[in-house]
Write a protein that holds these residues in place. Structure first.
Motif, PDB file in Angstrom:
ATOM      1  N   GLY A   1     -45.331  45.280 -77.025  1.00  0.00           N
ATOM      2  CA  GLY A   1     -45.627  45.413 -75.609  1.00  0.00           C
ATOM      3  C   GLY A   1     -46.002  44.125 -74.924  1.00  0.00           C
ATOM      4  O   GLY A   1     -46.462  44.136 -73.765  1.00  0.00           O
ATOM      5  N   VAL A   2     -45.806  42.994 -75.602  1.00  0.00           N
ATOM      6  CA  VAL A   2     -46.161  41.685 -75.046  1.00  0.00           C
ATOM      7  C   VAL A   2     -44.935  41.069 -74.385  1.00  0.00           C
ATOM      8  O   VAL A   2     -43.851  41.069 -74.951  1.00  0.00           O
ATOM      9  CB  VAL A   2     -46.697  40.753 -76.149  1.00  0.00           C
ATOM     10  CG1 VAL A   2     -47.056  39.385 -75.560  1.00  0.00           C
ATOM     11  CG2 VAL A   2     -47.921  41.376 -76.824  1.00  0.00           C
ATOM     12  N   GLN A   3     -45.126  40.530 -73.171  1.00  0.00           N
ATOM     13  CA  GLN A   3     -44.021  39.901 -72.441  1.00  0.00           C
ATOM     14  C   GLN A   3     -43.883  38.456 -72.863  1.00  0.00           C
ATOM     15  O   GLN A   3     -44.864  37.706 -72.927  1.00  0.00           O
ATOM     16  CB  GLN A   3     -44.269  39.995 -70.932  1.00  0.00           C
ATOM     17  CG  GLN A   3     -43.136  39.390 -70.097  1.00  0.00           C
ATOM     18  CD  GLN A   3     -43.280  39.699 -68.625  1.00  0.00           C
ATOM     19  OE1 GLN A   3     -43.461  40.844 -68.228  1.00  0.00           O
ATOM     20  NE2 GLN A   3     -43.200  38.662 -67.801  1.00  0.00           N
ATOM     21  N   GLU A   4     -42.637  38.057 -73.164  1.00  0.00           N
ATOM     22  CA  GLU A   4     -42.354  36.699 -73.595  1.00  0.00           C
ATOM     23  C   GLU A   4     -41.114  36.183 -72.884  1.00  0.00           C
ATOM     24  O   GLU A   4     -40.220  36.959 -72.539  1.00  0.00           O
ATOM     25  CB  GLU A   4     -42.109  36.650 -75.118  1.00  0.00           C
ATOM     26  CG  GLU A   4     -43.282  37.126 -75.948  1.00  0.00           C
ATOM     27  CD  GLU A   4     -42.941  37.193 -77.426  1.00  0.00           C
ATOM     28  OE1 GLU A   4     -43.854  37.037 -78.239  1.00  0.00           O
ATOM     29  OE2 GLU A   4     -41.745  37.403 -77.747  1.00  0.00           O
ATOM     30  N   VAL A   5     -41.060  34.858 -72.686  1.00  0.00           N
ATOM     31  CA  VAL A   5     -39.879  34.226 -72.094  1.00  0.00           C
ATOM     32  C   VAL A   5     -39.091  33.559 -73.220  1.00  0.00           C
ATOM     33  O   VAL A   5     -39.460  32.480 -73.694  1.00  0.00           O
ATOM     34  CB  VAL A   5     -40.274  33.202 -71.012  1.00  0.00           C
ATOM     35  CG1 VAL A   5     -39.022  32.542 -70.425  1.00  0.00           C
ATOM     36  CG2 VAL A   5     -41.082  33.862 -69.921  1.00  0.00           C
ATOM     37  N   ARG A   6     -38.074  34.215 -73.667  1.00  0.00           N
ATOM     38  CA  ARG A   6     -37.247  33.733 -74.785  1.00  0.00           C
ATOM     39  C   ARG A   6     -35.966  34.539 -74.824  1.00  0.00           C
ATOM     40  O   ARG A   6     -35.844  35.577 -74.153  1.00  0.00           O
ATOM     41  CB  ARG A   6     -37.997  33.869 -76.104  1.00  0.00           C
ATOM     42  CG  ARG A   6     -38.415  35.303 -76.418  1.00  0.00           C
ATOM     43  CD  ARG A   6     -38.902  35.442 -77.836  1.00  0.00           C
ATOM     44  NE  ARG A   6     -39.467  36.752 -78.115  1.00  0.00           N
ATOM     45  CZ  ARG A   6     -38.746  37.852 -78.343  1.00  0.00           C
ATOM     46  NH1 ARG A   6     -37.413  37.805 -78.305  1.00  0.00           N
ATOM     47  NH2 ARG A   6     -39.338  39.011 -78.596  1.00  0.00           N
ATOM     48  N   PRO A   7     -34.951  34.085 -75.626  1.00  0.00           N
ATOM     49  CA  PRO A   7     -33.732  34.904 -75.783  1.00  0.00           C
ATOM     50  C   PRO A   7     -34.075  36.251 -76.399  1.00  0.00           C
ATOM     51  O   PRO A   7     -34.958  36.359 -77.250  1.00  0.00           O
ATOM     52  CB  PRO A   7     -32.863  34.056 -76.719  1.00  0.00           C
ATOM     53  CG  PRO A   7     -33.335  32.659 -76.509  1.00  0.00           C
ATOM     54  CD  PRO A   7     -34.816  32.755 -76.243  1.00  0.00           C
TER      55      PRO A   7
END
Length: 379
Positions: A273-279
């Motif tokens: 449930g954690v938002q990440e900026v990655r492919p």
């Protein structure tokens, strides 16, 4: 929304008679009931129930008496349905689903079976596996397409557990016949074909010749398709008990592949449930604000020189001998060849860190197959 425009002109000689109907209206005076009697000529061109099928039996048993599920898509039906390719024609059979996979290899599924579980035949001869020999083919080149649904390994070898599809070549006729077809559509779609056959200047020698061309510009950049085919055959009736047939065909296709437009997104939400900026990992991640960027709708992220080019040849020499009133002998020598040159990029993924598309899975494939065989039937 794209509105597809299609223009087609077809000429078939000689013309085939259509059913002529007449009706008689009357009234039953006792019951005061009106009724209409309709009479006419039954059109059975597309049923072919009294014709034999090599796909379901080697004994020339009529479809009406054959204990198997066999569908026959005649050339008349192909034209009526507007099926441009062999795959579109096969899909007119009940329960058959077709699709074009990687490298423009057509594949079929029915009754829960798919891919190499369904064997591809040319005039009753197995053509290796689908991944080796199946290519997009113009439906104009075939007299009919026969579809056997169900186990066919006894007749057609290992792998045919789901069924078999048999492309039957047009053969010489004793009467002159001629066909021509021209069509045009959106996305630079053009198709033309011509064929004719009949007697030659030599006694007891008959011929058939066909040519077709099909091209499509594609609805995104770098996705054009081009198909050419040429076929011919000669039939010599040496006597009342001996006849010999020589036939050959050549198919060539040049296809640029398109594997979809990458989805643009701002970030991903992982399995915790954690938002990440990655492919993104498409198996576990949820995309944040997924969308198709308007400027990418017509772009093709494949490599610039992507293509799948194939050349397929098929030839047969058939000897038919009548030995007596009850016995006949048939020998068939055949040669099938395929050359395939294929280069491609399989994977394109949006990278929100660089705001660019990452490409991977580059590969080259080259095949050069030759299949030679002989079949001898004593009936």
């Amino acid at each position: 929304m794209n509105l597809r425009i299609l223009f087609a002109v077809a000429l078939v000689l000689p013309a085939q008679a259509l059913p002529v109907f007449a009706d008689v209206s009357a009234k039953d005076q006792q019951t005061n009931t009106e009724y209409m009697l309709v009479t006419g000529i039954q059109d059975r061109r597309n049923l072919a129930l009294d014709e034999g099928s090599e796909t379901g039996s080697r004994l020339n048993i009529s479809l009406r008496d054959l204990p198997a599920s066999v569908s026959v898509i005649s050339q008349d039906m192909i034209q009526q349905f507007g099926a441009r390719t062999a795959m579109e024609a096969v899909e007119t059979a009940v329960g058959m689903i077709g699709g074009t996979g990687v490298g423009s290899i057509p594949g079929y599924s029915t009754r829960g079976f798919s891919s190499n579980d369904i064997t591809i035949l040319r005039d009753g001869v197995r053509q290796n596996t689908n991944s080796q020999s199946a290519r997009p083919l113009d439906s104009f080149m075939f007299d009919r397409i026969e579809v056997l649904k169900g186990p066919a390994s006894l007749l057609h070898g290992e792998g045919a557990v789901g069924g078999a599809i048999n492309y039957v070549t047009k053969m010489p006729t004793k009467d002159f016949v001629g066909e021509a077809l021209v069509s045009a559509g959106s996305w630079d779609n053009y198709r033309s074909a011509i064929g004719m056959g009949g007697p030659t200047a030599l006694e007891n020698l008959y011929y058939r010749a066909d040519f077709s061309h099909n091209e499509n510009g594609g609805y995104v950049h770098g996705s054009s398709e081009s198909y050419d085919a040429l076929g011919g055959s000669l039939l010599w009736e040496a006597s009342n008990t001996a006849r010999f047939t020589l036939s050959g065909s050549y198919f060539e296709d040049d296809v640029e592949s398109y594997y979809g437009t990458p989805v643009v997104y701002d970030a991903v939400i992982n399995s915790d449930g954690v938002q990440e900026v990655r492919p993104a990992n498409t198996s576990t991640d949820t995309l944040v604000n997924p969308r198709i960027a308007s400027g990418t709708r017509r772009l093709n992220y494949n490599n610039l020189d992507n293509f799948a080019r194939a050349e397929n040849g098929y030839g047969r020499f058939i000897s038919d001998l009548i030995l007596s009133d009850n016995w006949s002998l048939r020998n068939e020598l055949y040669l099938a060849t395929q050359k395939l040159d294929w280069r491609n990029t399989e994977k394109t993924v949006w990278n929100p860190l660089t705001e660019m598309v990452d490409r991977s899975s580059f590969f080259l494939i080259y095949r050069d197959d030759t299949q030679v065989g002989n079949r001898l039937d004593l009936r």
